[in-house]
Design a protein around this motif. Sequence first.
Motif, PDB file in Angstrom:
ATOM      1  N   VAL A   1     -24.341  42.002  18.721  1.00 48.40           N
ATOM      2  CA  VAL A   1     -24.805  42.449  19.859  1.00 48.40           C
ATOM      3  C   VAL A   1     -24.951  43.505  19.708  1.00 48.40           C
ATOM      4  CG1 VAL A   1     -24.690  41.583  22.597  1.00 48.40           C
ATOM      5  CG2 VAL A   1     -24.662  39.597  20.889  1.00 48.40           C
ATOM      6  N   GLU A   2     -25.403  43.910  20.259  1.00 51.00           N
ATOM      7  CA  GLU A   2     -25.276  45.586  20.347  1.00 51.00           C
ATOM      8  C   GLU A   2     -24.503  46.199  21.616  1.00 51.00           C
ATOM      9  OE1 GLU A   2     -26.304  48.186  18.086  1.00 51.00           O
ATOM     10  OE2 GLU A   2     -27.181  46.972  16.793  1.00 51.00           O
ATOM     11  N   SER A   3     -23.277  46.640  21.458  1.00 50.64           N
ATOM     12  CA  SER A   3     -23.279  47.087  22.550  1.00 50.64           C
ATOM     13  C   SER A   3     -23.285  48.269  23.338  1.00 50.64           C
ATOM     14  CB  SER A   3     -21.444  47.008  22.080  1.00 50.64           C
ATOM     15  OG  SER A   3     -20.943  48.124  20.944  1.00 50.64           O
ATOM     16  N   GLN A   4     -24.377  49.722  23.029  1.00 51.27           N
ATOM     17  CA  GLN A   4     -25.140  50.069  22.551  1.00 51.27           C
ATOM     18  C   GLN A   4     -24.640  50.200  24.692  1.00 51.27           C
ATOM     19  OE1 GLN A   4     -27.895  51.778  20.903  1.00 51.27           O
ATOM     20  NE2 GLN A   4     -26.177  52.626  19.366  1.00 51.27           N
ATOM     21  N   SER A   5     -24.978  49.397  25.055  1.00 53.98           N
ATOM     22  CA  SER A   5     -25.209  49.036  26.749  1.00 53.98           C
ATOM     23  C   SER A   5     -23.904  48.000  26.882  1.00 53.98           C
ATOM     24  CB  SER A   5     -26.867  48.906  26.901  1.00 53.98           C
ATOM     25  OG  SER A   5     -26.796  46.741  26.349  1.00 53.98           O
ATOM     26  N   SER A   6     -23.467  48.137  27.152  1.00 56.05           N
ATOM     27  CA  SER A   6     -22.317  47.645  26.978  1.00 56.05           C
ATOM     28  C   SER A   6     -21.412  48.843  27.935  1.00 56.05           C
ATOM     29  CB  SER A   6     -21.019  46.861  25.924  1.00 56.05           C
ATOM     30  OG  SER A   6     -22.112  45.666  25.866  1.00 56.05           O
ATOM     31  N   ASP A   7     -21.425  49.377  29.360  1.00 54.57           N
ATOM     32  CA  ASP A   7     -20.940  50.232  29.399  1.00 54.57           C
ATOM     33  C   ASP A   7     -19.933  50.078  30.418  1.00 54.57           C
ATOM     34  OD1 ASP A   7     -22.841  49.757  31.450  1.00 54.57           O
ATOM     35  OD2 ASP A   7     -22.928  52.305  30.732  1.00 54.57           O
ATOM     36  N   LEU A   8     -19.885  48.431  31.149  1.00 50.09           N
ATOM     37  CA  LEU A   8     -19.221  47.789  32.051  1.00 50.09           C
ATOM     38  C   LEU A   8     -18.061  47.448  31.404  1.00 50.09           C
ATOM     39  CD1 LEU A   8     -21.345  46.032  33.786  1.00 50.09           C
ATOM     40  CD2 LEU A   8     -21.567  48.787  34.575  1.00 50.09           C
ATOM     41  N   ILE A   9     -16.195  48.433  32.795  1.00 49.62           N
ATOM     42  CA  ILE A   9     -15.439  47.669  32.805  1.00 49.62           C
ATOM     43  C   ILE A   9     -15.575  45.723  33.728  1.00 49.62           C
ATOM     44  CG2 ILE A   9     -12.876  47.821  33.198  1.00 49.62           C
ATOM     45  CD1 ILE A   9     -13.567  50.600  32.255  1.00 49.62           C
ATOM     46  N   TRP A  10     -14.852  44.753  33.108  1.00 49.59           N
ATOM     47  CA  TRP A  10     -14.847  43.970  34.386  1.00 49.59           C
ATOM     48  C   TRP A  10     -13.472  43.669  35.186  1.00 49.59           C
ATOM     49  CZ3 TRP A  10     -17.408  38.928  32.157  1.00 49.59           C
ATOM     50  CH2 TRP A  10     -18.068  38.212  33.110  1.00 49.59           C
ATOM     51  N   VAL A  11     -13.570  43.295  35.919  1.00 53.86           N
ATOM     52  CA  VAL A  11     -12.312  43.788  36.914  1.00 53.86           C
ATOM     53  C   VAL A  11     -12.443  42.217  37.757  1.00 53.86           C
ATOM     54  CG1 VAL A  11     -11.046  44.956  38.837  1.00 53.86           C
ATOM     55  CG2 VAL A  11     -11.512  46.497  36.527  1.00 53.86           C
ATOM     56  N   ASP A  12     -11.316  41.563  38.189  1.00 49.80           N
ATOM     57  CA  ASP A  12     -11.814  40.644  39.079  1.00 49.80           C
ATOM     58  C   ASP A  12     -11.151  40.787  40.570  1.00 49.80           C
ATOM     59  OD1 ASP A  12     -11.282  38.973  41.263  1.00 49.80           O
ATOM     60  OD2 ASP A  12     -10.047  37.263  39.348  1.00 49.80           O
ATOM     61  N   PRO A  13     -12.494  40.997  41.278  1.00 50.90           N
ATOM     62  CA  PRO A  13     -11.642  41.840  43.274  1.00 50.90           C
ATOM     63  C   PRO A  13     -10.402  41.247  43.992  1.00 50.90           C
ATOM     64  CG  PRO A  13     -14.018  41.158  43.212  1.00 50.90           C
ATOM     65  CD  PRO A  13     -13.272  40.798  41.815  1.00 50.90           C
ATOM     66  N   ALA A  14      -9.923  40.432  43.264  1.00 55.36           N
ATOM     67  CA  ALA A  14      -9.279  38.911  43.887  1.00 55.36           C
ATOM     68  C   ALA A  14      -7.571  39.059  43.525  1.00 55.36           C
ATOM     69  CB  ALA A  14      -9.581  37.990  44.212  1.00 55.36           C
ATOM     70  N   GLN A  15      -7.657  39.427  42.314  1.00 55.29           N
ATOM     71  CA  GLN A  15      -6.365  39.836  41.605  1.00 55.29           C
ATOM     72  C   GLN A  15      -7.022  41.138  41.119  1.00 55.29           C
ATOM     73  OE1 GLN A  15      -6.839  37.159  38.326  1.00 55.29           O
ATOM     74  NE2 GLN A  15      -5.681  35.402  39.258  1.00 55.29           N
ATOM     75  N   CYS A  16      -7.484  41.850  41.043  1.00 48.10           N
ATOM     76  CA  CYS A  16      -6.635  42.961  40.285  1.00 48.10           C
ATOM     77  C   CYS A  16      -6.187  44.165  41.034  1.00 48.10           C
ATOM     78  CB  CYS A  16      -7.939  44.097  39.480  1.00 48.10           C
ATOM     79  SG  CYS A  16      -7.536  45.574  39.345  1.00 48.10           S
ATOM     80  N   CYS A  17      -5.132  44.917  41.154  1.00 54.36           N
ATOM     81  CA  CYS A  17      -4.705  46.021  42.268  1.00 54.36           C
ATOM     82  C   CYS A  17      -5.113  47.177  42.448  1.00 54.36           C
ATOM     83  CB  CYS A  17      -3.698  46.587  42.347  1.00 54.36           C
ATOM     84  SG  CYS A  17      -3.206  46.641  40.637  1.00 54.36           S
ATOM     85  N   TYR A  18      -5.626  47.210  43.833  1.00 54.43           N
ATOM     86  CA  TYR A  18      -6.150  48.166  44.100  1.00 54.43           C
ATOM     87  C   TYR A  18      -5.717  49.996  43.277  1.00 54.43           C
ATOM     88  CZ  TYR A  18      -8.787  52.285  47.030  1.00 54.43           C
ATOM     89  OH  TYR A  18      -9.853  52.460  48.163  1.00 54.43           O
ATOM     90  N   ALA A  19      -4.605  49.714  42.935  1.00 53.46           N
ATOM     91  CA  ALA A  19      -3.740  51.287  42.102  1.00 53.46           C
ATOM     92  C   ALA A  19      -5.371  51.218  40.566  1.00 53.46           C
ATOM     93  CB  ALA A  19      -1.856  50.951  41.694  1.00 53.46           C
ATOM     94  N   LEU A  20      -4.971  50.430  39.693  1.00 58.80           N
ATOM     95  CA  LEU A  20      -5.701  50.055  38.805  1.00 58.80           C
ATOM     96  C   LEU A  20      -7.150  50.601  39.146  1.00 58.80           C
ATOM     97  CD1 LEU A  20      -4.216  47.095  36.813  1.00 58.80           C
ATOM     98  CD2 LEU A  20      -3.852  49.259  36.794  1.00 58.80           C
ATOM     99  N   TYR A  21      -7.334  49.746  39.868  1.00 63.59           N
ATOM    100  CA  TYR A  21      -9.602  50.014  40.175  1.00 63.59           C
ATOM    101  C   TYR A  21      -9.666  51.622  40.710  1.00 63.59           C
ATOM    102  CZ  TYR A  21     -13.351  49.583  43.021  1.00 63.59           C
ATOM    103  OH  TYR A  21     -14.793  49.987  43.709  1.00 63.59           O
TER     104      TYR A  21
END
Length: 637
Positions: free
Chosen positions: A297-317
């Motif tokens: 699977v080519e990852s050249q288009s894999s440029d997103l970072i996955w974040v769970d908005p209900a669990q990730c704190c605003y400081a990291l986001y």
Amino acid sequence: MADTLSALRILMASHTPPLDALVVPSEDYHQSEYVSARDKRREFVSGFTGSTGLALVTQTEALLWTDGRYFLQAIQQLSDPWKLMRMGEDPPVDLWMADNLPADAAVGVDPWCVSVNTSQIWIRAFSKKEQKLVQTTTNLVDEVWKNRPPPEINPVMIHPLEYTGRSVEDKLKTLRTKLSQEKAHGLIVTGLDEVAWLYNIRGSDVSYSPVVHAFAIVTLNSAFFYVDKRKVSDEVRLYMERNGIEVRDYSAVITDVSLLASNQLNLSSFVKGSEVKANVEVELSSIDIAGSNGTKVESQSSDLIWVDPAQCCYALYSKLNSDKVLLQQSPLALEKALKNSVELDGLKKAHIRDGVAVVQYLVWLDKQGMEDSKKLTEVSVSDKLEAFRASKEHFRGLSFPTISSVGSNAAIIHYGPKTETCAELDPESIYLFDSGAQYLDGTTDITRTVHFGLPSAHEKACYTAVLKGHIALGNARFPNGTNGHSLDILARVPLWKYGLDYRHGTGHGIGSFLNVHEGPHLISFRPQAQNVPLQASMTVTDEPGYYEDGAFGIRLENVLVVKDADTKFNFGDKGYLSFEHITWAPYQRKLINISLLTFEELNWVNTYHSQCRDILAPYLDESEKLWLNKATEPITA
């Protein structure tokens, strides 16, 4: 409390910019339900000890929001400066702030203690009057909390394959396939139970939850574990290295999230088996990985970072480019909820041992007699229940603070007895106990309600209505794709017939030696119960209740496993599901008004009681078997 509020208001006024309000959430840096002693900031500020709530301090007011489980408790615990705001009845905190704070108001919050979802809701609400959410650089509560408990340094423990049923390697492979499918090159894991589940570790940093204060970052070809390194033994360090996981300092996560955002997150030198990997540059834009079908699977288009908005704190986001973030429920949440065969086997065995402990407890209570010269209290009997559990194999502590409640205290849904103020057991009152344990092979949660004297006709009618709802939900058959919001009504209909109801949800998932409350699914009237349909191999509780303020409370709770149903037909080719009870302890026969049960309900109780006898008797002594036989005698109409 008044001194604390005064000190906070001084800090708020001197802050840059000056703060018109300060939000003090219940959550820690990981948005946990249960938090360590040093993270109980909302409790310290308000005096309210419930697990759910939010405090808001302005220069003139102090308000606390909590849900229906805690209304009575909050009324008892909040002192004069505080005003209770009832969730579901009063305006939610975001609307209250938008409507009651001045235009251009600055609302402060520690960005580590608030989720992406919550912060975005507030920001939208504030936009109407150009109010602003201010991220404080320090937690103002910590500055006024003079005797704040120190951090505990507890060791990280490896949770072996004999209990997890899946290797870390397998979990990481599945996760990376999902990252590729979603065109993401990394996932930030912030939920403590998700970190523990993914890396097959456990800890004791939080009471009742066997988790470690840690973050994780997983990319297409690397994995990181952020933890206080004093908790990591040589054995755990080698274990992490063998699984391709680098251990980094807990505080390094903020820097590494920024590096992840710019594709510069690197692995340091570490040993993996006998091979030394030195200065491996993680060039995420040029990595190929194997897909689930073996193709690359080519990852050249894999440029997103996955974040769970209900669990990730605003400081990291806040360290990420919002255009490059995939805000979506963590892929680990559903995977963790779908128990494998090893986990299900462990859960069933744990519930048998737990059922033995509960029966031994009930036998002991009956033997004490209410005329005993030594008075029994809500706390002393709760301690006895814990002792019975502690004698069982694989016991590792309670799964939540035991709710041991007599009479009017049982009407407080999440009542927590204290030695200094708890009630004595009363033969003329209902006694409700909601309790559970952590075992190496599973987590338990059970509620039973009993009466030591002669229950009134009203108490029996209410108990029977709760039992009928409990049976109706547990016996449900439903098509695949059905969510817990649709099923919640089944447990309420028998109560609604009399104009009765309860203010809490009806069921929650339960972990495998993890959190006692586990999502992402639930059975509830709340809208979020619509988000995730129930699936085979999920666990869920069945716990309707009824609470009469100032008088008594009733709740009955079993843990269920969702399984495929064997139905005569299969309309729409959807496939159908049903439930399997794995909790074993009798319902008190004298609290049941038999005339209110249908033939099918009566037959179900008798069948369940017969199963209790067969399953538990081999682990009981002769006197305990006699008690169980009597408690589970067939009921005739």
